[in-house]
Design a protein around this motif. Structure first.
Motif, short mmCIF file in Angstrom:
data_model
loop_
_atom_site.label_atom_id
_atom_site.label_comp_id
_atom_site.label_asym_id
_atom_site.label_seq_id
_atom_site.Cartn_x
_atom_site.Cartn_y
_atom_site.Cartn_z
N TRP A 144 0.84 -1.20 0.00
CA TRP A 144 0.00 0.00 0.00
C TRP A 144 0.88 1.26 0.00
O TRP A 144 0.63 2.19 -0.77
CB TRP A 144 -0.94 0.04 1.21
CG TRP A 144 -1.50 1.42 1.37
CD1 TRP A 144 -2.45 2.01 0.55
CD2 TRP A 144 -1.08 2.43 2.29
NE1 TRP A 144 -2.64 3.33 0.93
CE2 TRP A 144 -1.80 3.61 1.98
CE3 TRP A 144 -0.15 2.46 3.34
CZ2 TRP A 144 -1.64 4.80 2.71
CZ3 TRP A 144 0.02 3.64 4.05
CH2 TRP A 144 -0.73 4.79 3.74
N TRP B 283 0.76 4.12 -2.67
CA TRP B 283 0.48 5.51 -2.29
C TRP B 283 1.51 6.45 -2.93
O TRP B 283 1.15 7.46 -3.55
CB TRP B 283 0.47 5.66 -0.76
CG TRP B 283 0.33 7.08 -0.28
CD1 TRP B 283 -0.20 8.12 -0.99
CD2 TRP B 283 0.72 7.61 0.99
NE1 TRP B 283 -0.17 9.27 -0.24
CE2 TRP B 283 0.40 8.98 0.97
CE3 TRP B 283 1.31 7.05 2.13
CZ2 TRP B 283 0.65 9.81 2.07
CZ3 TRP B 283 1.54 7.88 3.22
CH2 TRP B 283 1.22 9.24 3.19
N GLU C 43 1.04 6.56 -6.72
CA GLU C 43 -0.17 7.34 -7.05
C GLU C 43 0.07 8.84 -6.77
O GLU C 43 -0.41 9.70 -7.53
CB GLU C 43 -1.36 6.81 -6.25
CG GLU C 43 -2.67 7.56 -6.42
CD GLU C 43 -3.27 7.50 -7.83
OE1 GLU C 43 -2.71 6.83 -8.72
OE2 GLU C 43 -4.31 8.16 -8.04
N SER C 44 0.83 9.13 -5.74
CA SER C 44 1.19 10.53 -5.45
C SER C 44 1.95 11.11 -6.63
O SER C 44 1.66 12.23 -7.09
CB SER C 44 2.06 10.61 -4.19
OG SER C 44 1.37 10.14 -3.07
N ALA D 256 -4.45 10.74 -2.63
CA ALA D 256 -3.79 9.54 -3.18
C ALA D 256 -3.72 8.44 -2.12
O ALA D 256 -3.91 7.25 -2.42
CB ALA D 256 -2.39 9.89 -3.69
N ALA D 257 -3.48 8.82 -0.87
CA ALA D 257 -3.45 7.84 0.22
C ALA D 257 -4.80 7.18 0.38
O ALA D 257 -4.90 5.94 0.52
CB ALA D 257 -3.04 8.53 1.53
N THR E 61 -5.69 4.82 -2.73
CA THR E 61 -4.95 3.55 -2.74
C THR E 61 -5.37 2.65 -1.58
O THR E 61 -5.38 1.43 -1.72
CB THR E 61 -3.43 3.80 -2.72
OG1 THR E 61 -3.12 4.74 -1.67
CG2 THR E 61 -2.95 4.37 -4.04
N ALA E 62 -5.75 3.25 -0.46
CA ALA E 62 -6.23 2.44 0.67
C ALA E 62 -7.56 1.80 0.33
O ALA E 62 -7.80 0.63 0.67
CB ALA E 62 -6.36 3.31 1.92
#
Ligand code: ADP
Ligand code: MG
Length: 213
Positions: free
Chosen positions: A7, A11, A14-15, A203-204, A207-208
């Motif tokens: 994850w 993250w 994705e960031s 983004a966090a 993705t979570a």
């Protein structure tokens, strides 16, 4: 089941993707109340982090965050480089050795990131900086965790609060950073660092949510 190093990697990747996508927007925001380099600074930094991740083995979320921290410190530059670098370094320190982050660990991670930025930059909420995104995010995450929310829901609460916090910088006069030289002329413009922080927290959350599905 908590959020693991996969994850954390997702993250960070994705960031990098959203920062690249919003590069022009962040440059435009920084051009209005700063020197116009924020989008470029962040894009350069997160691209470098992704390049490092590609060659690294990260066993824990803390390993990923530490790698991000050291790379951001050496590549982002400007005021925001050391601030984000410290945020990720302190976040890494808060979860050292933990394989899977539960809600309490996520709140500890976010709190340490925010406290790191404050330690380094001495900004308070309302100073029209990235803290105006991070502080409400920490408060919302903490409240969600107290209510027994899932990891994904805690990060969703953090992201939504950061987005509102970034928007709420618009009517403010800046008391820290380059924008503080502008006085009332900063009114009506969103703080670029608050906006990029909201993108990172979104983004966090995204993705979570994907990790949970
Ligand atoms: P520079 O201002 O050196 O050009 P950047 O443009 O990359 O650096 O970053 C500007 C952002 O840094 C601002 O939008 C603000 O959010 C953040 N910032 C500046 N000074 C501080 C501070 N003392 N504390 C917290 N954040 C700050
Ligand atoms: Mg700038």
């Amino acid at each position: 089941m908590g959020l693991d190093s996969r994850w954390a990697e997702a993250w960070v990747r994705e960031s990098a993707r959203v920062i690249a996508e919003h590069r022009t927007e962040l440059i435009a925001l920084d051009r209005e109340i700063g020197d116009g380099d924020h989008g470029e600074n962040m894009d350069r930094g997160f691209s470098a982090v992704v390049a490092k991740l590609d060659g690294a083995e990260s066993a824990t979320p803390g390993d990923v965050l530490k790698l991000a921290a050291t790379t951001l410190i050496s590549t982002v530059g400007g005021a925001s480089g050391p601030l984000f670098g410290t945020a990720y370094l302190k976040a890494a320190g808060a979860v050292t050795g933990t394989q899977e982050l539960d809600g309490a660990a996520l709140v500890a991670l976010l709190t340490a990131a925010r406290d790191g930025i404050v330690l380094r930059g001495k900004a308070e909420q309302g100073d029209k900086t990235m803290i105006d995104a991070w502080s409400p995010a920490v408060d919302a995450a903490s409240a969600a965790q107290t209510d027994g929310a899932s990891e994904a829901a805690i990060l969703e609460a953090a992201a939504a609060a950061a987005e509102s916090g970034a928007e709420a910088t618009e009517p403010l006069v800046a008391r820290k950073g380059r924008a503080s030289y502008l006085g009332d002329r900063a009114i009506g413009h969103r703080d670029p660092g608050a906006q990029s922080s909201a993108l990172l927290l979104r983004a966090a959350a995204r993705t979570a949510a994907e990790a949970a599905s």
